[in-house]
Design a protein around this motif. Sequence first.
Motif, PDB file in Angstrom:
ATOM      1  N   GLY A 185       0.796  -1.219   0.000  1.00 21.67           N
ATOM      2  CA  GLY A 185       0.000   0.000   0.000  1.00 21.67           C
ATOM      3  C   GLY A 185       0.834   1.277   0.000  1.00 21.67           C
ATOM      4  N   LYS A 186       2.124   1.154  -0.220  1.00 17.24           N
ATOM      5  CA  LYS A 186       3.009   2.327  -0.186  1.00 17.24           C
ATOM      6  C   LYS A 186       3.635   2.603  -1.552  1.00 17.24           C
ATOM      7  N   ALA A 187       2.964   2.234  -2.623  1.00 13.18           N
ATOM      8  CA  ALA A 187       3.514   2.415  -3.969  1.00 13.18           C
ATOM      9  C   ALA A 187       3.741   3.892  -4.304  1.00 13.18           C
ATOM     10  N   ALA A 188       2.803   4.770  -3.947  1.00  6.52           N
ATOM     11  CA  ALA A 188       2.948   6.195  -4.272  1.00  6.52           C
ATOM     12  C   ALA A 188       4.179   6.779  -3.582  1.00  6.52           C
ATOM     13  N   GLU A 189       4.381   6.408  -2.338  1.00  5.95           N
ATOM     14  CA  GLU A 189       5.555   6.895  -1.609  1.00  5.95           C
ATOM     15  C   GLU A 189       6.832   6.389  -2.275  1.00  5.95           C
ATOM     16  N   PHE A 190       6.872   5.123  -2.629  1.00  3.34           N
ATOM     17  CA  PHE A 190       8.046   4.545  -3.288  1.00  3.34           C
ATOM     18  C   PHE A 190       8.337   5.245  -4.614  1.00  3.34           C
ATOM     19  N   ILE A 191       7.308   5.452  -5.431  1.00  4.65           N
ATOM     20  CA  ILE A 191       7.484   6.077  -6.744  1.00  4.65           C
ATOM     21  C   ILE A 191       8.026   7.495  -6.605  1.00  4.65           C
ATOM     22  N   LEU A 192       7.449   8.275  -5.691  1.00  5.47           N
ATOM     23  CA  LEU A 192       7.914   9.650  -5.511  1.00  5.47           C
ATOM     24  C   LEU A 192       9.363   9.679  -5.035  1.00  5.47           C
ATOM     25  N   LYS A 193       9.717   8.818  -4.096  1.00  5.66           N
ATOM     26  CA  LYS A 193      11.105   8.771  -3.611  1.00  5.66           C
ATOM     27  C   LYS A 193      12.058   8.386  -4.741  1.00  5.66           C
ATOM     28  N   GLU A 194      11.674   7.406  -5.544  1.00  4.04           N
ATOM     29  CA  GLU A 194      12.528   6.994  -6.661  1.00  4.04           C
ATOM     30  C   GLU A 194      12.679   8.105  -7.698  1.00  4.04           C
ATOM     31  N   MET A 195      11.610   8.827  -7.958  1.00  8.68           N
ATOM     32  CA  MET A 195      11.698   9.939  -8.910  1.00  8.68           C
ATOM     33  C   MET A 195      12.650  11.010  -8.373  1.00  8.68           C
ATOM     34  N   LEU A 196      12.553  11.325  -7.102  1.00  9.55           N
ATOM     35  CA  LEU A 196      13.445  12.314  -6.509  1.00  9.55           C
ATOM     36  C   LEU A 196      14.890  11.825  -6.545  1.00  9.55           C
ATOM     37  N   ASN A 197      15.099  10.536  -6.244  1.00 15.73           N
ATOM     38  CA  ASN A 197      16.456   9.972  -6.278  1.00 15.73           C
ATOM     39  C   ASN A 197      17.042  10.028  -7.681  1.00 15.73           C
ATOM     40  N   GLN A 198      16.247   9.751  -8.699  1.00 13.89           N
ATOM     41  CA  GLN A 198      16.736   9.748 -10.081  1.00 13.89           C
ATOM     42  C   GLN A 198      17.262  11.115 -10.511  1.00 13.89           C
ATOM     43  N   PHE A 199      16.737  12.160  -9.923  1.00 18.58           N
ATOM     44  CA  PHE A 199      17.173  13.514 -10.287  1.00 18.58           C
ATOM     45  C   PHE A 199      18.103  14.120  -9.235  1.00 18.58           C
ATOM     46  N   GLY A 200      18.607  13.266  -8.352  1.00 20.76           N
ATOM     47  CA  GLY A 200      19.567  13.742  -7.357  1.00 20.76           C
ATOM     48  C   GLY A 200      18.954  14.607  -6.281  1.00 20.76           C
ATOM     49  N   TRP A 201      17.673  14.476  -6.074  1.00 20.36           N
ATOM     50  CA  TRP A 201      16.994  15.288  -5.067  1.00 20.36           C
ATOM     51  C   TRP A 201      16.607  14.469  -3.846  1.00 20.36           C
ATOM     52  N   SER A 202      17.381  13.438  -3.542  1.00 17.26           N
ATOM     53  CA  SER A 202      16.990  12.560  -2.437  1.00 17.26           C
ATOM     54  C   SER A 202      16.945  13.306  -1.109  1.00 17.26           C
ATOM     55  N   GLN A 203      17.739  14.386  -0.984  1.00 14.83           N
ATOM     56  CA  GLN A 203      17.689  15.171   0.248  1.00 14.83           C
ATOM     57  C   GLN A 203      16.332  15.846   0.428  1.00 14.83           C
ATOM     58  N   TYR A 204      15.549  15.943  -0.672  1.00 13.19           N
ATOM     59  CA  TYR A 204      14.225  16.554  -0.595  1.00 13.19           C
ATOM     60  C   TYR A 204      13.117  15.528  -0.394  1.00 13.19           C
ATOM     61  N   THR A 205      13.494  14.260  -0.262  1.00 10.29           N
ATOM     62  CA  THR A 205      12.482  13.214  -0.116  1.00 10.29           C
ATOM     63  C   THR A 205      11.671  13.489   1.143  1.00 10.29           C
ATOM     64  N   PRO A 206      10.421  13.837   0.965  1.00 10.43           N
ATOM     65  CA  PRO A 206       9.604  14.177   2.135  1.00 10.43           C
ATOM     66  C   PRO A 206       9.038  12.925   2.807  1.00 10.43           C
ATOM     67  N   LYS A 207       8.643  13.097   4.045  1.00 12.93           N
ATOM     68  CA  LYS A 207       7.833  12.070   4.691  1.00 12.93           C
ATOM     69  C   LYS A 207       6.459  12.206   4.036  1.00 12.93           C
ATOM     70  N   ILE A 208       6.010  11.164   3.380  1.00 10.69           N
ATOM     71  CA  ILE A 208       4.797  11.251   2.570  1.00 10.69           C
ATOM     72  C   ILE A 208       3.555  11.253   3.452  1.00 10.69           C
ATOM     73  N   ASN A 209       2.734  12.246   3.212  1.00  8.67           N
ATOM     74  CA  ASN A 209       1.407  12.298   3.809  1.00  8.67           C
ATOM     75  C   ASN A 209       0.456  12.199   2.618  1.00  8.67           C
ATOM     76  N   LEU A 210      -0.320  11.124   2.530  1.00  8.78           N
ATOM     77  CA  LEU A 210      -1.108  10.880   1.331  1.00  8.78           C
ATOM     78  C   LEU A 210      -2.035  12.027   0.967  1.00  8.78           C
ATOM     79  N   LYS A 211      -2.562  12.736   1.947  1.00  8.71           N
ATOM     80  CA  LYS A 211      -3.458  13.843   1.591  1.00  8.71           C
ATOM     81  C   LYS A 211      -2.688  14.997   0.955  1.00  8.71           C
ATOM     82  N   ASP A 212      -1.364  15.086   1.222  1.00  2.00           N
ATOM     83  CA  ASP A 212      -0.533  16.126   0.627  1.00  2.00           C
ATOM     84  C   ASP A 212       0.167  15.663  -0.643  1.00  2.00           C
ATOM     85  N   LEU A 213      -0.011  14.401  -1.029  1.00  2.64           N
ATOM     86  CA  LEU A 213       0.709  13.858  -2.177  1.00  2.64           C
ATOM     87  C   LEU A 213       0.478  14.650  -3.458  1.00  2.64           C
ATOM     88  N   PRO A 214      -0.752  15.050  -3.803  1.00  2.00           N
ATOM     89  CA  PRO A 214      -0.908  15.835  -5.039  1.00  2.00           C
ATOM     90  C   PRO A 214      -0.104  17.129  -5.020  1.00  2.00           C
TER      91      PRO A 214
END
Length: 161
Positions: free
Chosen positions: A109-138
């Motif tokens: 049930g954490k696919a959205a969090e995983f995808i966002l973290k991977e996208m941030l990592n791919q662009f070297g923005w892993s330091q910006y990886t937020p703690k995901i709050n699903l209501k804030d995801l959009p």
Amino acid sequence: MKESLLDEAIQAKVDHSPYIKIIPPASFLDMIALEKNSTQIITDSGGVQKEAYFFQKPCVILRPQTEWVEIVKAKCATIVDTDQDKILFAVDHFMKAENLNFPPVFGDGKAAEFILKEMLNQFGWSQYTPKINLKDLPIQLSLFLEKLLKYPIKFVQTILL
């Protein structure tokens, strides 16, 4: 409609049964509520089979096969086709079953969090990886895409929320 399907004696028994209620077709949200509040589900619908699993409801499958073999292997559902004896056996089995196990065969049930973290990592923005709050995801995804659009990208995968 049930009058055309059932003879009068059976119809009278169904009408007075505390266990069976024939209702008109239900909307998607009504169907979800019915599934969530059921004790078990008997269906031929592939979608309803999977919803039963997500609601941790045992499912009797009225088909000769299923596309959701994982729920059968997990013993959360059983395939009975239209065999009356198998249907009755399965319903009775699930009524008596205690502590059915619904392992996370479709993920955690954490696919959205995983995808966002991977996208941030791919662009070297892993330091910006937020703690995901699903209501804030959009909002988080919008901010990320705004930054992403500054890069010359030749291929963009569609993102659906």
